[in-house]
Scaffold this active site. Sequence first.
Site, PDB file in Angstrom:
ATOM      1  N   GLY A 257       2.372 -22.128   6.896  1.00 49.65           N
ATOM      2  CA  GLY A 257       2.197 -20.928   7.638  1.00 49.65           C
ATOM      3  C   GLY A 257       0.673 -20.534   7.686  1.00 49.65           C
ATOM      4  O   GLY A 257       0.001 -20.953   6.742  1.00 49.65           O
ATOM      5  N   ALA A 258       0.451 -19.835   8.864  1.00 50.82           N
ATOM      6  CA  ALA A 258      -1.034 -19.858   9.024  1.00 50.82           C
ATOM      7  C   ALA A 258      -1.826 -19.132   8.181  1.00 50.82           C
ATOM      8  O   ALA A 258      -2.942 -19.866   7.625  1.00 50.82           O
ATOM      9  CB  ALA A 258      -1.090 -18.912  10.312  1.00 50.82           C
TER      10      ALA A 258
ATOM     11  N   ASP B 232       0.688 -18.525  14.766  1.00 50.69           N
ATOM     12  CA  ASP B 232      -0.274 -19.610  14.152  1.00 50.69           C
ATOM     13  C   ASP B 232      -1.438 -19.528  14.992  1.00 50.69           C
ATOM     14  O   ASP B 232      -2.529 -20.141  14.630  1.00 50.69           O
ATOM     15  CB  ASP B 232       0.663 -20.792  14.136  1.00 50.69           C
ATOM     16  CG  ASP B 232       1.961 -20.869  13.342  1.00 50.69           C
ATOM     17  OD1 ASP B 232       1.880 -21.246  12.154  1.00 50.69           O
ATOM     18  OD2 ASP B 232       2.907 -20.527  14.033  1.00 50.69           O
TER      19      ASP B 232
ATOM     20  N   LYS C  49       6.094 -20.728  16.002  1.00 50.27           N
ATOM     21  CA  LYS C  49       7.128 -21.505  15.757  1.00 50.27           C
ATOM     22  C   LYS C  49       8.010 -21.912  16.829  1.00 50.27           C
ATOM     23  O   LYS C  49       8.370 -20.828  17.824  1.00 50.27           O
ATOM     24  CB  LYS C  49       7.940 -21.400  14.511  1.00 50.27           C
ATOM     25  CG  LYS C  49       8.874 -22.373  13.886  1.00 50.27           C
ATOM     26  CD  LYS C  49       8.553 -23.701  13.934  1.00 50.27           C
ATOM     27  CE  LYS C  49       7.333 -23.867  12.674  1.00 50.27           C
ATOM     28  NZ  LYS C  49       6.742 -25.351  12.619  1.00 50.27           N
TER      29      LYS C  49
HETATM   30  O1  MRU Z   1       5.288 -25.176  10.494  1.00 51.44           O
HETATM   31  P1  MRU Z   1       5.015 -23.948   9.628  1.00 51.44           P
HETATM   32  O2  MRU Z   1       5.979 -23.699   8.765  1.00 51.44           O
HETATM   33  O3  MRU Z   1       3.348 -23.920   9.304  1.00 51.44           O
HETATM   34  O4  MRU Z   1       4.879 -23.027  10.639  1.00 51.44           O
HETATM   35  C1  MRU Z   1       4.347 -21.916  10.500  1.00 51.44           C
HETATM   36  C2  MRU Z   1       5.102 -20.639  10.652  1.00 51.44           C
HETATM   37  O5  MRU Z   1       5.485 -20.384   9.510  1.00 51.44           O
HETATM   38  C3  MRU Z   1       5.572 -19.854  11.740  1.00 51.44           C
HETATM   39  O6  MRU Z   1       5.329 -20.544  12.999  1.00 51.44           O
HETATM   40  C4  MRU Z   1       5.415 -18.425  11.411  1.00 51.44           C
HETATM   41  O7  MRU Z   1       6.246 -17.717  12.260  1.00 51.44           O
HETATM   42  C5  MRU Z   1       3.756 -18.063  11.833  1.00 51.44           C
HETATM   43  S1  MRU Z   1       2.801 -18.602  10.574  1.00 51.44           S
HETATM   44  C6  MRU Z   1       2.610 -16.999   9.660  1.00 51.44           C
END
Ligand code: MRU
Length: 370
Positions: A55-56, A251, A262
């Site tokens: 998550g970002a 992200d 995602k």
């Molecule tokens: O691959 P990840 O789980 O690190 O992906 C990021 C995310 O969790 C999502 O894209 C999310 O919707 C945005 S990041 C808070």
Amino acid sequence: MRVGNKHYRTIWLKEDNPKIVQIIDQRPLPHKFVLEDLANTDEMAVAIKEMHLRGAGLIGAAAGYGMYLAGLESKQSTAQGLLDYLKEAGEKLKATRPTAVNLEWAVHRQLDAVQNAKSVEEINKILLDTAHAIANEDADYCKSIGENGVAIIEKISKAKNGDVVNILTHCNAGWLAFVDYGSATAPIYEAQKRGIKVHVWVDETRPRNQGARLTAWELGEQGVAHTVIADNVGGHLMQHGMVDMVIVGSDRTSRCGDVGNKIGTYLKAAAAKDNSIPFYAALPSSTIDWEICDGVKEIPIEERGSEEVKYIAGMHNGELKTVLLTPEKSAAANYSFDVTPSRLVTAIITERGVMDANEEAIIGLYPERQ
Ligand code: MRU
């Protein structure tokens, strides 16, 4: 946020040993709640790359603490030696995952903070203070996103005479993806706090199922009504008036309002547009890449291993198991993110307010980025 009756953040320093960073290991969730100790940059890099944490916002905070660990592990005795070591550590951390801009943003924030420091002790103190500042800011900004975004839910609730507001979300932009509160979930948690009736449609989010595993778990822990759906269901629900709004995280979002998120987000945005359903992206400003405008062309899209598509993990008879889903020899592609063009985004919710998804509006709220 709450796990059982206890409040947790997603990252912190170990209580009896501040040279260790502790995280919630997200891999066994929702079946097991496990904490993990990280003692050096290599361990932090593995935790980011292998998605023990993800998550970002959380990746950004982890990079901040990773730089703090780099300062502690370094054997350099001069300020210049340590600064050189930190640059290398920063490169190692930045190489772990390409899409979330928060990662490089946090590394550069640390490097900028220490560049004029005169001693090893001073550098280490700045690294610790800055790591805490990044994490605290992430939590504060997400809280503000909740306060800014709740007005949108409140308006829909009023238009429905207080009936349940149905919100669709994709992946996990919840508190597990940040330090606390989450971005997409923050307005939902705030709505629940204010007594507004909400129900969340949770996209399972193949291949790693962050929605089914993580968003469903955290909404459940906070007592928010939710239903997990297969990734293909959203369009049908929208056609039948069962979705009032969509909120996702991001992200990396371009300065012109293209939203990288995602894989599968773009399809939900297209379906929302076709059904005149508002589509919001909620993100702290640390997720905005101020250097780029055309997100489709310029946001780097991570490609992960094919095993994430070919295998599926879950609980069986009390044990975590991974099983093969596809023919063993079939090739599988694993593009992990996509970009939703700004024309499909109703508005972007940040810590400063709600803005249209275009450069003028974004710079209007962040004039220092002119
Ligand atoms: O691959 P990840 O789980 O690190 O992906 C990021 C995310 O969790 C999502 O894209 C999310 O919707 C945005 S990041 C808070």
